[in-house]
Design a protein around this motif. Structure first.
Motif, short mmCIF file in Angstrom:
data_model
loop_
_atom_site.label_atom_id
_atom_site.label_comp_id
_atom_site.label_asym_id
_atom_site.label_seq_id
_atom_site.Cartn_x
_atom_site.Cartn_y
_atom_site.Cartn_z
N ASP A 225 0.81 -1.10 0.04
CA ASP A 225 0.12 0.15 0.11
C ASP A 225 0.84 1.27 -0.10
O ASP A 225 1.54 1.26 0.88
CB ASP A 225 -0.87 0.04 1.31
N ALA A 226 0.86 1.92 -1.14
CA ALA A 226 1.67 3.10 -1.16
C ALA A 226 1.60 4.02 -0.25
O ALA A 226 2.53 4.55 0.40
CB ALA A 226 1.55 3.76 -2.56
N LEU A 227 0.50 4.20 0.33
CA LEU A 227 0.35 5.61 1.29
C LEU A 227 0.80 5.01 2.72
O LEU A 227 1.31 5.59 3.42
CB LEU A 227 -1.38 5.61 1.47
N LEU A 228 0.30 3.58 2.89
CA LEU A 228 0.84 3.17 4.23
C LEU A 228 2.43 2.88 4.12
O LEU A 228 3.16 3.12 5.35
CB LEU A 228 0.28 1.69 4.35
N ASP A 229 2.87 2.47 3.04
CA ASP A 229 4.29 2.58 2.93
C ASP A 229 5.06 4.04 3.50
O ASP A 229 6.10 4.04 4.07
CB ASP A 229 4.92 2.21 1.58
N LYS A 230 4.48 4.98 2.72
CA LYS A 230 4.90 6.20 3.03
C LYS A 230 4.72 6.74 4.44
O LYS A 230 5.98 7.11 5.12
CB LYS A 230 4.10 7.69 2.09
N ILE A 231 3.81 6.37 5.05
CA ILE A 231 3.73 6.57 6.65
C ILE A 231 4.79 5.82 7.28
O ILE A 231 5.17 6.44 8.38
CB ILE A 231 2.19 6.28 6.95
#
Length: 605
Positions: A225-231
């Protein structure tokens, strides 16, 4: 899991050795040539024989200052714990157990517990070292507890990492690399970071290690998950920056490799996409690194320029004997205390540029990319070698100064002057200059000057020689070094903090520690006990290296010490024969041969 660091003990209080820091600066007895040296309240005014050691004070319990490697069960690993983080970045904070962190943390599944003394269980455990130890001992049988009580110790394995009494003793290279990688809820002990970064170069290039650590740190945050990875990366970014900061500040010379700088630049761009605060920290870290590397480059250029000046040959022996007008050390500085201070300046300046990794790279594996642009353009141990060359230069300078005067009473006066300089170096804690001076006076061209030595008061020289006696593996010197180190740890002034070891012996100790212990065990694991010992010795040197010299600089004296030409070995022998003639046929033949060869060299040049 037990803490990775074995540094759990505290130093007991240490007695001070004789302190002469508050005494007034002595007036030189050499200005008028006849006055006796005023009494100073130092070790030479005490009533002790040559067999006594003024540094011989009770050794604290559990002290790690011994140069020998103790047994696994008996030894305790310590880093100096009396310095603030800003003063000594190599002293770890109170260790925390990796088992405090969830075993579901990516890449750390191998940390489930198996022990050799009983069945262990996983779990998060409490906080702090004591809670960690308690969690490691849960569900242990009574026999295991008795084994620990009677000193047999407890050996435990956690995946590919093995511990003995909560100290990491061996692991696979992959497990050690993984253990260095920070996560959201884990950061390695600072002692482990220093130890592994120091000695990992025995097994792989720093560039390989940095590439793998950065890759693992990023990959462990990927979930699809790109958003979760960023977080998740935003949460781990400050710890990654902290690890890279420790690396760049402790081992900055690794980053003379263009590949290392390129990897650092790539991580800066990666961090910038996730966390602005960490990106700014990376920018500041890079600026400090560039500044340090620039200072190193300027230092190396300055040393090269000074060496070029010093390569000029001294005045020929004939002109020396005819005119006798060559300036000598006493025409530049006739006060032994001042000269010892200036020698200490040079020692500390040159020590400050020696990277800790240079000790390990003297026997590290040869890199297959030896001709890679940038990193290998400069030798990996150049600053360490430059410091050893300084020791040799000082020894030859002392010998040259003794041989230059025509009259034996002047030669005797120079010898006594250098004995007093050596005494002051001993009082300061500058053992490297002390040993260089003694070495110069013991060179065969100087030792053979019997008529000159007959006019020298030998009492103080014999005491100094006793302190640096090489018998029993320099036991007298090692006792004196412990005393100076204990004074430094309880110092009330910057002068009391000075400890400059006999450097060649320090290198020898580290070399034999490496040669005497296998780097890998029979099961292929890295012998981490050896790495702890290497780190212990090198970290002690780093504490000594960071002391700022408190004495005023005298540029004229410093310039003389580092640039005045000195005789080669052949020139010293010929100068010695010119000062006191040959005593037998062998010496006559040697003088004839030396005159011929040196004359031939002068004609060719």
């Amino acid at each position: 899991m037990p803490p990775t660091t074995p540094y759990a003990g505290k130093f007991s209080s240490c007695a001070l050795y004789s302190n002469n820091n508050n005494n007034p600066q002595p007036h030189s007895p050499y200005r008028n040539g006849t006055a006796s040296k005023p009494a100073k309240e130092n070790i030479y005014n005490s009533a002790y024989s040559g067999s006594e050691n003024p540094y011989d004070i009770p050794q604290p319990h559990g002290c790690y200052r011994s140069s020998s490697v103790t047994s696994v069960k008996a030894k305790e690993h310590h880093y100096t714990s009396n310095y603030a983080v800003s003063e000594n970045p190599y002293s770890p904070p109170q260790p925390r157990s990796p088992r405090q962190h969830s075993s579901s943390c990516p890449g750390r599944a191998y940390r489930h517990t198996t022990t050799s003394t009983g069945s262990g269980s996983g779990g998060s455990g409490g906080s702090g070292g004591s809670s960690s130890e308690q969690s490691c001992h849960n569900n242990k049988n009574v026999a295991a507890g008795k084994a620990r009580l009677h000193g047999h110790g407890i050996t435990a394995s956690y995946g590919e990492m093995c511990y003995h009494d909560n100290s990491l003793v061996s692991a696979s290279l992959e497990a050690l690399i993984q253990h260095l990688v920070p996560t959201v809820d884990y950061y390695p002990d600072r002692s482990y970071v220093f130890t592994f970064l120091l000695s990992s170069r025995l097994f792989l290039h720093p560039y390989e290690l940095m590439t793998r650590v950065c890759h693992l740190c990023v990959e462990q945050q990927r979930s699809g998950d790109a958003l979760l990875d960023k977080i998740r990366f935003r949460e781990v970014a400050p710890k990654l920056v902290q690890l890279l900061t420790e690396w760049t500040e402790t081992f900055p010379y690794d980053f003379r490799d263009e590949r290392m700088m390129r990897c650092l630049k790539d991580m800066t761009h990666h961090v910038a996409r996730g966390d602005e605060y960490s990106w700014r920290a990376m920018q500041q870290m890079t600026q400090r690194l560039i500044k340090r590397l620039s200072a190193l480059g300027q230092y190396e250029e300055a040393v090269a320029a000074l060496n070029a000046v010093a390569l000029e040959r001294p005045a020929s022996l004939k002109s020396k004997q005819a005119s006798g007008q060559k300036s000598d050390v006493m025409s530049v500085c006739d006060d032994p205390f001042i000269l010892a201070q200036q020698l200490t300046h040079i020692e500390l300046d040159r020590l400050s540029f020696i990277g800790p990794e240079e000790f390990i790279q003297t026997f590290a594996m040869k890199d297959p990319l030896e001709n890679h642009k940038g990193f290998f353009r400069k030798r990996k141990t150049s600053n360490l070698e430059a410091y050893v060359n300084w020791f040799n230069r000082l020894s030859y300078l002392v010998a040259t100064e003794i041989c230059m005067p025509v009259k034996k009473k002047h030669r005797a006066r120079i010898i006594e002057f250098f004995i007093d300089v050596a005494q002051e170096c001993f009082n300061i804690g500058n053992f490297n200059s002390l040993m260089a001076i003694i070495t110069g006076m013991n060179m065969s061209p100087i030792a053979r000057l019997k008529k000159t030595w007959g006019k020298v008061n030998m009492d103080k020289f014999e005491i100094l020689e006793h302190q640096m006696d090489p018998s029993s593996n320099f036991t007298n010197y090692r006792t004196a070094l412990r005393g100076a180190t204990q004074r430094s740890e309880t110092a009330h002034s910057s002068q009391e903090k000075i400890v400059i070891p006999f450097f060649s012996l320090l290198i020898k100790d580290i070399y034999f520690l490496n040669e005497g212990c296998a780097s890998r065990l029979t099961n292929g694991h890295i012998n981490f006990e050896k790495l702890w010992e290497l780190a212990k010795q090198v970290s002690e040197f780093l504490v000594w290296r960071q002391v700022v010299c408190p004495f005023d600089r005298d540029r004229r004296i410093l310039q003389y010490l580092v640039t005045t030409p000195v005789f080669t070995e052949d020139e010293l022998h010929l100068a010695s024969y010119e000062s006191e003639g040959p005593e037998n046929h062998m010496e006559k033949d040697s003088r004839r041969s030396l005159r011929s060869s040196l004359s031939h060299r002068e004609n060719r040049s």
